[in-house]
Motif scaffolding. Sequence first.
Motif, PDB file in Angstrom:
ATOM      1  N   THR A 271       0.840  -1.197   0.000  1.00  0.00           N
ATOM      2  CA  THR A 271       0.000   0.000   0.000  1.00  0.00           C
ATOM      3  C   THR A 271       0.879   1.253   0.000  1.00  0.00           C
ATOM      4  N   ALA A 272       0.597   2.165  -0.885  1.00  0.00           N
ATOM      5  CA  ALA A 272       1.370   3.409  -0.962  1.00  0.00           C
ATOM      6  C   ALA A 272       1.081   4.270   0.258  1.00  0.00           C
ATOM      7  N   ARG A 273       2.155   4.732   0.922  1.00  0.00           N
ATOM      8  CA  ARG A 273       1.994   5.556   2.117  1.00  0.00           C
ATOM      9  C   ARG A 273       2.930   6.758   2.153  1.00  0.00           C
ATOM     10  N   ALA A 274       3.965   6.736   1.362  1.00  0.00           N
ATOM     11  CA  ALA A 274       5.068   7.683   1.545  1.00  0.00           C
ATOM     12  C   ALA A 274       4.726   9.128   1.197  1.00  0.00           C
ATOM     13  N   GLY A 275       3.783   9.380   0.342  1.00  0.00           N
ATOM     14  CA  GLY A 275       3.451  10.751  -0.027  1.00  0.00           C
ATOM     15  C   GLY A 275       4.363  11.283  -1.119  1.00  0.00           C
TER      16      GLY A 275
END
Length: 189
Positions: free
Chosen positions: A129-133
């Motif tokens: 899941t993409a979380r880094a921004g």
Amino acid sequence: MIMTRHVRRAALVLLSVIMMLGATPASAHTNPVKESTPRSGSVVTDLDEIMITFTDGIRPDFATFTVRSADGVDHPLGVPQLSEGNAVVRLKPTSALSDGLYRVGYQIVFDDGHSAAGVVQFEISADGTARAGEWPADDDAGPTRPEPERLDVTGVVPWLIGGAVVLAVVFVVIMLKVRGSGENQQSTR
């Protein structure tokens, strides 16, 4: 009549050279990366190796690669492994990369002498899941070793320009000889 034939021939050669100079590409390697693993913009769950396939072979002695995380830390890489005519580069981080946003910066010189620089950005997330921004705006993740500006003297254009100069000199010499022989013919009549 002799002069007209030589002038036409010389004009045709000169026109051919001018057309060849006009046909050279304005910018080579505008998109230097053919593909990468991981793909730029992708999210991966783990990473053992980074693979970048360039559009053409590169010169290993003039290639610099870095891996930087969004917090500004450069992560060491092993020696780049090249294959497929030096167009495919495999990079292995020397230690595991944790979850986060990363950029692989490259600065390369292609076999034809043209240079390119850029980044491949990806995220590592254990659950995918993409979380880094967003990437920090003040950091381009370029290679850490600065490369000096240099004139592209190994490409095709300098050779074409040199050839055009040689042909122009030959044209002038032919014109002077034809002109001189034309005057001699008129004086003998």
